[in-house]
Design an enzyme around this catalytic site. Structure first.
Site: not given
Ligand code: FCB
Length: 446
Positions: A158, A343
């Protein structure tokens, strides 16, 4: 093989921040500045994963995942960010990789999940172009040790969030409040990604990916001003990080910077090196309106109502994942590589019942809904090759400290006791109902 996994990040789970030669990172510095992190929480101990990794691998084996996305701490490998290699840092990840493989779990390491060595912050952090080349050196060092056993590498996590929270708004380490002055931190991260992709391949790495945080952008209305603001936000959050990598050019950045003079000849070719997969982190859509008069930025977050929310207050919109994936495909067409959902998950106020169980039904509904949305996108022709739940464990949630729990496994931070929640058992049953190819390397169902 379709990767079915869970995800974590080094600073959020490892602890042991001063052990075995690890150098300090920007997060070690940031958490010590008063007022930065809720209740002054730090990652000094976190989930103590550095000592309890065997137990955590066993939890994953019990869950039945065939992949694990974790991150490697740059300051464990290169305590000064460059120069002398700390072999004990590499040993930790070497043992972890072997243990995962023994359990039939593919290791999917991310090389940078926001824990820049403090020594490099003192040289300007990601505002310094030289850090991009140092990242490639670090990538080569790690690959020299692990490339023979790692099927899929992720360079950065990210870069948008790191730029926006770390450099533009001062909410994450290194805590800079530069607003649009943060843009060079985007370019240098992208350059770092491109250089590292080359270094990884030269070191014999298998597949290489980049993980971007992506959000569907919803205009607050069909008014011209709101549409323009939504487009500006889409450029900043999504296209700034996807276009150069997939198309070899930046979107129109004129709403943010008159002339991106930090981009040099040849940079875009480096950044656009072919990718084996695009990692996508999805949490929620974003609704955007025109800014109030006098706003510094060309947009304003208008908030989303009418949907359930997580403990963080983030709207739960499962179909946003389908919308996002199909929009990526529509926008990039043949230039879009296979996608990994690297994620997806939600925070909840999970409190163990007197009998010790954690009934996180809303998380089960969240995951169920998002997996269905992913399947709908696949049915519409999007090539998705993996799904990783954020997160395996409750962990250090950055500026929120330990207040936001995202785990399939509950962690009692006073005792380090791990308790699989209802969602862990649900995901386990879900995976058991599929041929995940674990230990067999066969093709798998989604
Ligand atoms: C993302 C991050 C991860 C975590 C989630 C909830 O932006 O990559 O580390 O904090 O959010």
């Amino acid at each position: 093989m379709f990767f079915w996994g869970t995800a974590t990040a080094a600073y959020q789970i490892e602890g042991a921040t001063a052990e075995d030669g690890r150098g300090p990172s920007v997060w070690d510095t940031f958490v010590r500045e008063p007022g930065r992190v809720k209740d002054g929480h730090t990652g000094d101990v976190a989930c103590d994963h550095y000592h309890r990794w065997r137990e955590d691998v066993a939890l994953m084996a019990g869950l039945g995942v065939n992949a694990y996305r974790f991150s490697i701490a740059w300051p464990r490998v290169l305590p000064q960010g460059a120069g002398e290699v700390n072999e004990r840092g590499l040993d930790f990840y070497d043992r972890l990789v072997d243990a995962l493989l023994e359990a039939g779990i593919s290791p999917v390491p991310t090389l940078f999940h926001w824990d820049l060595p403090q020594a490099l912050e003192e040289r300007g952090g990601w505002l310094n172009r030289d850090v991009a080349a140092l990242f490639a050196d670090y990538a080569a060092t790690v690959a020299a040790r692990l490339a023979d056993r790692v099927p899929m590498w992720i360079t950065l996590n990210e870069p948008f969030v790191h730029m926006a929270y770390g450099y533009a708004m001062g909410l994450h380490a290194p805590g800079r409040l530069l607003l649009t002055g943060a843009l060079p931190a985007a370019h240098h991260q992208l350059l770092a990604h491109g250089l590292a992709a080359g270094a990884l391949r030269a070191a014999g790495a298998g597949q290489v990916a980049l993980t971007n945080n992506c959000t569907p952008v919803w205009p607050a209305s069909q008014d011209e001003a709101d549409l323009r603001a939504a487009d500006a936000y889409d450029i900043l959050h999504n296209r700034l990080f996807n276009d150069p990598v997939l198309l070899g050019r930046y979107p129109d950045l004129s709403a943010y910077v008159p002339e991106p003079d930090f981009v040099r000849d040849g940079d875009l070719e480096t950044i656009a090196a072919p990718l084996d997969a695009l990692g996508v982190n999805y949490y929620n859509p974003t609704r955007i309106a025109a800014p109030a008069d006098g706003g510094v930025l060309p947009f304003e977050d208008a908030g989303i109502t009418g949907h359930p929310t997580t403990a963080f207050g983030w709207p739960v919109v499962p179909d946003g994942l389908r919308e996002l994936l199909t929009a990526l495909r529509a926008r990039y067409g043949a230039a879009l590589p296979p996608i990994l959902i690297t994620e997806n998950g939600c925070s909840q106020e999970d409190v163990p019942a007197p009998d010790g169980t954690v009934e996180d039904e809303a998380r089960v509904a969240f995951l169920d809904g998002h997996l269905a949305a992913m399947r709908r996108a696949m049915a519409e022709g999007v090539d998705v090759r993996g799904y990783f739940v954020w997160s395996l464990l409750d962990n250090f949630e950055w500026a929120e400290g330990y207040h936001q729990r995202f785990g399939l496994v509950h962690v009692d931070f006073a005792t380090q006791r791990r308790t699989p929640k209802r969602s862990y058992h649900w995901y386990k049953a879900f995976l058991a109902g599929r041929n995940t190819g674990r230990n067999t390397g066969q093709n798998t169902d989604t």
